[in-house]
Design an enzyme around this catalytic site. Structure first.
Site, PDB file in Angstrom:
ATOM      1  N   GLY A  36      -2.521 -14.216 -37.338  1.00 35.48           N
ATOM      2  CA  GLY A  36      -2.967 -13.517 -36.662  1.00 35.48           C
ATOM      3  C   GLY A  36      -2.786 -13.546 -35.228  1.00 35.48           C
ATOM      4  N   HIS A  37      -2.915 -15.225 -35.434  1.00 28.06           N
ATOM      5  CA  HIS A  37      -2.571 -15.521 -33.647  1.00 28.06           C
ATOM      6  C   HIS A  37      -1.016 -15.187 -33.764  1.00 28.06           C
ATOM      7  CE1 HIS A  37      -5.263 -19.107 -34.569  1.00 28.06           C
ATOM      8  NE2 HIS A  37      -5.356 -18.604 -33.765  1.00 28.06           N
ATOM      9  N   GLY A 147      -7.518 -11.634 -30.012  1.00 24.36           N
ATOM     10  CA  GLY A 147      -7.971 -10.432 -31.422  1.00 24.36           C
ATOM     11  C   GLY A 147      -9.291  -9.979 -31.539  1.00 24.36           C
ATOM     12  N   GLN A 148      -9.185  -8.726 -32.264  1.00 21.79           N
ATOM     13  CA  GLN A 148     -10.735  -8.511 -32.950  1.00 21.79           C
ATOM     14  C   GLN A 148     -11.326  -8.455 -33.349  1.00 21.79           C
ATOM     15  OE1 GLN A 148     -10.615  -3.858 -33.402  1.00 21.79           O
ATOM     16  NE2 GLN A 148     -12.588  -4.925 -34.406  1.00 21.79           N
ATOM     17  N   SER A 185      -8.198 -17.339 -40.156  1.00 17.21           N
ATOM     18  CA  SER A 185      -9.105 -17.723 -39.818  1.00 17.21           C
ATOM     19  C   SER A 185      -8.212 -19.244 -40.051  1.00 17.21           C
ATOM     20  CB  SER A 185     -10.885 -17.040 -39.585  1.00 17.21           C
ATOM     21  OG  SER A 185     -11.246 -18.396 -39.144  1.00 17.21           O
TER      22      SER A 185
HETATM   23  P1  AMP Z   1      -9.160 -19.054 -32.133  1.00 12.90           P
HETATM   24  O1  AMP Z   1      -7.532 -19.657 -31.742  1.00 12.90           O
HETATM   25  O2  AMP Z   1      -9.742 -18.550 -33.657  1.00 12.90           O
HETATM   26  O3  AMP Z   1      -9.440 -19.225 -30.635  1.00 12.90           O
HETATM   27  O4  AMP Z   1      -8.282 -17.294 -31.675  1.00 12.90           O
HETATM   28  C1  AMP Z   1      -7.365 -17.193 -30.987  1.00 12.90           C
HETATM   29  C2  AMP Z   1      -7.503 -15.450 -30.303  1.00 12.90           C
HETATM   30  O5  AMP Z   1      -6.788 -15.439 -31.724  1.00 12.90           O
HETATM   31  C3  AMP Z   1      -8.807 -15.027 -30.404  1.00 12.90           C
HETATM   32  O6  AMP Z   1      -8.549 -14.122 -29.493  1.00 12.90           O
HETATM   33  C4  AMP Z   1      -8.735 -14.744 -32.027  1.00 12.90           C
HETATM   34  O7  AMP Z   1      -9.931 -13.533 -31.900  1.00 12.90           O
HETATM   35  C5  AMP Z   1      -7.428 -14.470 -32.551  1.00 12.90           C
HETATM   36  N1  AMP Z   1      -7.285 -14.567 -33.648  1.00 12.90           N
HETATM   37  C6  AMP Z   1      -8.054 -14.978 -35.009  1.00 12.90           C
HETATM   38  N2  AMP Z   1      -7.509 -14.760 -36.178  1.00 12.90           N
HETATM   39  C7  AMP Z   1      -7.033 -13.630 -35.754  1.00 12.90           C
HETATM   40  C8  AMP Z   1      -6.914 -12.793 -36.579  1.00 12.90           C
HETATM   41  N3  AMP Z   1      -7.521 -12.762 -38.248  1.00 12.90           N
HETATM   42  N4  AMP Z   1      -6.366 -11.672 -36.531  1.00 12.90           N
HETATM   43  C9  AMP Z   1      -6.264 -11.324 -34.853  1.00 12.90           C
HETATM   44  N5  AMP Z   1      -6.965 -12.070 -34.465  1.00 12.90           N
HETATM   45  C10 AMP Z   1      -7.096 -13.246 -34.833  1.00 12.90           C
END
Ligand code: AMP
Length: 285
Positions: A36-37, A147-148, A185
């Site tokens: 995702g990232h 990310g959404q 996640s």
């Molecule tokens: P985090 O590291 O969880 O704070 O996420 C960092 C960024 O990655 C945020 O904008 C999240 O929404 C995005 N993100 C997390 N999981 C996903 C995913 N499965 N698909 C797309 N973007 C994601």
């Protein structure tokens, strides 16, 4: 890969890169990177000569009861993922660098932070808004990618950037999912094998609700009951919320208005792990 750890160095680097003609894309993360990232980094790399990925586990967005101390951290592995996705710079400041002694500013975005995640996680969005503002000031990107997956967070960030007049475009990209539909996640590593199998129920509930809307269902309670019924088939799963609301404001609506965008929002607990997911739908579209 350049790994920068201070705000001052980051700002100098960005100024030099911009003077050399590069535009800057940035992807704020808390590390423990997954596909995702990587998809956000790839998107940024398609548009910008410089892509900065920030990696900072922000303590102020965790409540005392949450998983700050056990949040997964692995800078070496993250660096490989950033490089493979086309990122050029990592900004990985320490907690002291972002919150030096005497730090006493907090940014509060009103309205949309009062419901859903904001209501269940007091102070969470103040922590998010404050760190996102600080990161955007440090990296001063032309475009920042989110990310959404964290739907409410994207609304908070858009509001923050608009209200403070931060000179950067916010781009939101689709949620990247595992083969069975589970949204990727960093927290999925907390699930044991059985819980991991059960976790695909969130996606099934979202697809069911979207199909109901596509087939003409407009009563919010019917849609919400159907999502809850799907989720509650999983033993040991508890629901924080399973709702359908207006996509831009998160306002509730008894009957979904035609030709509008709504969002299905889910938060559940499986064992000790809290999972969120969502899906946007156009009503009658
Ligand atoms: P985090 O590291 O969880 O704070 O996420 C960092 C960024 O990655 C945020 O904008 C999240 O929404 C995005 N993100 C997390 N999981 C996903 C995913 N499965 N698909 C797309 N973007 C994601």
């Amino acid at each position: 890969m350049r790994i920068i750890t201070t705000v001052a160095e980051m700002q100098t680097l960005v100024r030099d890169l911009r003077a050399a003609g590069s535009t800057i894309g940035c992807v704020p993360t808390m590390g423990a990177l997954h596909d995702g990232h990587a998809s956000l980094i790839k998107s940024a790399a398609e548009q910008h000569g410089t892509v900065i990925t920030s990696i900072f586990v922000n303590p102020t967005q965790f409540a005392p009861t949450e998983d700050l101390s056990k949040y997964p951290r692995n800078l070496e592995r993250d660096t490989l993922i950033v490089a493979q996705a086309g990122g050029t710079v990592i900004f990985a400041p320490t907690v002291d660098e972002m919150y030096p002694s005497g730090f006493s500013t907090s940014i509060h975005v009103g309205g949309i932070t009062e419901v859903f995640e904001g209501a269940r996680r007091p102070g969470h969005f103040d922590g998010v808004a404050t760190i996102v503002a600080k990161l955007l000031i440090a990296m001063s990107p032309d475009e920042a990618y989110f990310g959404q997956k964290d739907y409410q967070q994207t609304l908070v960030v858009r509001t923050l950037v608009r209200d403070l007049g931060l000179p950067c475009t916010i781009t939101v990209r689709d949620t990247v999912r595992e083969a069975d539909g589970l949204a990727m996640s960093s927290r999925n590593v907390y699930l044991n094998e059985e819980e991991r199998a059960q976790a695909s129920s969130l996606y099934r509930a979202l697809i069911l609700a979207r199909t109901m809307i596509e087939n003409g269902e407009r009563r919010a309670t019917e849609i919400e009951h159907a999502m809850s019924a799907t989720l509650l088939q999983i033993p040991g799963l508890t629901i924080d919320y399973a709702s359908v609301v207006m996509a831009d404001t998160l306002a509730t609506c008894d009957v979904l208005p035609e030709k509008t965008n709504v969002v299905l929002l889910l938060a559940v607990r499986i064992g000790t792990t809290r999972l969120i997911d969502n899906m946007r739908c156009t009503v009658g579209g």
